[in-house]
Design an enzyme around this catalytic site. Structure first.
Site, PDB file in Angstrom:
ATOM      1  NE  ARG A 227      13.300  90.434  35.720  1.00  0.00           N
ATOM      2  CZ  ARG A 227      13.074  89.127  35.625  1.00  0.00           C
ATOM      3  NH1 ARG A 227      11.828  88.667  35.691  1.00  0.00           N
ATOM      4  NH2 ARG A 227      14.054  88.269  35.453  1.00  0.00           N
ATOM      5  CG  PHE A 243      -0.348  87.297  38.372  1.00  0.00           C
ATOM      6  CD1 PHE A 243      -1.111  86.285  38.942  1.00  0.00           C
ATOM      7  CD2 PHE A 243      -0.987  88.200  37.531  1.00  0.00           C
ATOM      8  CE1 PHE A 243      -2.461  86.161  38.669  1.00  0.00           C
ATOM      9  CE2 PHE A 243      -2.340  88.092  37.251  1.00  0.00           C
ATOM     10  CZ  PHE A 243      -3.079  87.067  37.825  1.00  0.00           C
ATOM     11  CG  ASP A 265       2.012  86.283  43.637  1.00  0.00           C
ATOM     12  OD1 ASP A 265       1.412  85.273  44.068  1.00  0.00           O
ATOM     13  OD2 ASP A 265       2.679  86.281  42.599  1.00  0.00           O
ATOM     14  CG  ASP A 315       4.882  87.405  34.328  1.00  0.00           C
ATOM     15  OD1 ASP A 315       4.539  86.709  33.349  1.00  0.00           O
ATOM     16  OD2 ASP A 315       5.919  87.203  34.986  1.00  0.00           O
ATOM     17  CB  CYS A 355       4.200  82.090  30.381  1.00  0.00           C
ATOM     18  SG  CYS A 355       3.019  81.602  31.659  1.00  0.00           S
TER      19      CYS A 355
END
Length: 414
Positions: A227, A243, A265, A315, A355
């Site tokens: 970030r 997201f 999102d 993300d 991830c």
């Protein structure tokens, strides 16, 4: 010392175990062996031996804790103190939310502990952790007496980032970045329960953390430094944050001087949660908008309409919970990144994350290459990162490296 069951393992595992790999899969233990969850065992493999904790149900049958002695409360306290010292730079930087214990990475397999101000949220990703949890709660409050409470968050279907998966390449790493689901119950291990929401700080940005109903244990702590990178490259840029959850990347982009930020999102209530975070930080709401929609559908719509951004942040949730779904995950990542690149202005940036441990760093970059070809772009990688300080990875445990964050400049093809 209590009488322990000896578990003899195939000799081909010796090198990996001697190098520090902390897992023994059920396919590698004697099939007739039946033990209660939480039983300590002595592992033997050639001339190597160590002590591990038996899990009666999951694909990982034994987690290796120590090669030198049977763990006890004092042993756990040493691991907790060492992990505390490693995170000292985060506390010095004013961060009040971070991962104090990262399971295998800090020598306590199957356990995590996340700091949110004066509270710690613990999660266990194995059966039979009861004795360890008692030792852990005691150690956490001994090392940091300022804590008001240590709580255990019960696992939910969307909290399986450290839950063990099948196959030979399992891992922490599958973090669901999506809408909140019904709250995971919090059980006090020591001290008081936290309030419904806390305000925490990371690098000067304030964030509401919902420890009961939010994703993970409240926030996605592993992207803290990523970030900051987005903040550093946001000045004067239009930014699309896909997201977005409760808008953490968007907050940093706004603080970095982005001209306009769109957060997107599909989750219910996330627009309001993001607005609350903007207000908490005193940011200009006129520079921000929130789109509640499926990000794939939104990107398709934006691409078709010719809408472009100077920086697109991806993300997404994990697309692979097991080795069997790895190839489908790569296809999904490729489609998503192709759509995103079509929405990046020429010379703009794509910041793309993954991830899942099922897709390695090189395979992820290969996927980005294919996505760029599909979007008829050339992608110059200008930045690459993995996990931050509070998510360390043992050298002998490659499965522990789950997070990929790659930033590329998108150019028109010559």
């Amino acid at each position: 010392m209590p009488k322990l069951t000896d578990v003899t393992l195939p000799t081909q595992l010796k090198e990996r175990l001697a190098q520090g790999h902390p897992w023994v899969y059920r396919t590698h233990v004697p099939p007739q062996l039946r033990l209660p969850a939480g039983a300590w065992v002595r592992l033997r493999c050639g001339g190597w031996s160590a002590y591990g904790l038996w899990d009666a149900e999951r694909p990982i049958a034994v987690r290796v804790f120590s090669a030198h002695g049977l763990p006890n409360a004092a042993w756990v306290r040493e691991r907790v103190r060492a992990a505390w010292e490693l995170r000292a730079p985060l506390r010095a930087a004013g961060c009040t939310a971070y991962r104090w214990l990262f399971g295998e990475g800090d020598g306590l397999p199957g356990l995590t502990a996340d700091v949110y101000g004066e509270y710690v949220v613990v999660q266990a990703y194995m059966g039979g952790a009861g004795e360890l949890l008692g030792w852990l709660a005691e150690a956490l409050r001994e090392v940091n007496p300022a804590l008001r409470g240590v709580v255990l968050r019960q696992q939910r279907a969307d909290d399986q980032d450290e839950d063990q998966v099948t196959g030979s390449q399992g891992g922490e790493p599958d973090q669901a970045r999506s809408a909140p689901s019904p709250a995971g119950a919090l059980l006090s291990l020591s001290g008081s329960l936290p309030p419904q929401q806390l305000v925490v700080r990371e690098h000067g940005v304030q964030l509401y953390a919902d420890l009961r109903g939010g994703q993970k244990t409240g926030l996605f702590l592993d992207h803290r430094e990523n970030r900051r990178y987005v903040e550093a490259v946001s000045a004067g840029r239009s930014v699309l944050n896909c997201f977005a959850y409760t808008g953490a990347f968007s907050l940093y982009a706004l603080r970095g001087g982005a001209s306009a930020v769109v957060s997107a999102d599909i989750g219910k209530g996330l627009a309001a949660a993001t607005a609350a975070n903007l207000a908490l930080n005193g940011f200009d709401a006129a520079r921000h908008s929130f789109v509640t929609d499926d990000c794939f559908a939104m990107l398709e719509r934006f691409a078709a309409a010719g809408r472009r951004f100077d920086l697109v942040v991806l993300d997404p949730p994990s697309f692979a919970k097991s080795k069997a779904s790895r190839y489908a995950a790569v296809r999904a990542y490729a489609r998503l990144n192709t759509l995103a690149l079509r929405c990046v202005a020429p010379g703009g940036l794509l910041a793309s994350a993954s991830c899942t441990s099922q897709v390695g760093p090189e395979e992820f970059k290969g996927m980005l290459t294919a996505a760029a070809a599909g979007a008829e772009r050339t992608l110059q990688i200008v930045h690459e990162a993995g996990q931050p300080l509070d998510h360390p990875v043992p050298a002998g445990f490659p499965e522990g490296r789950y997070l990929k964050f790659v930033v590329g400049r998108a150019l028109e093809r010559a």
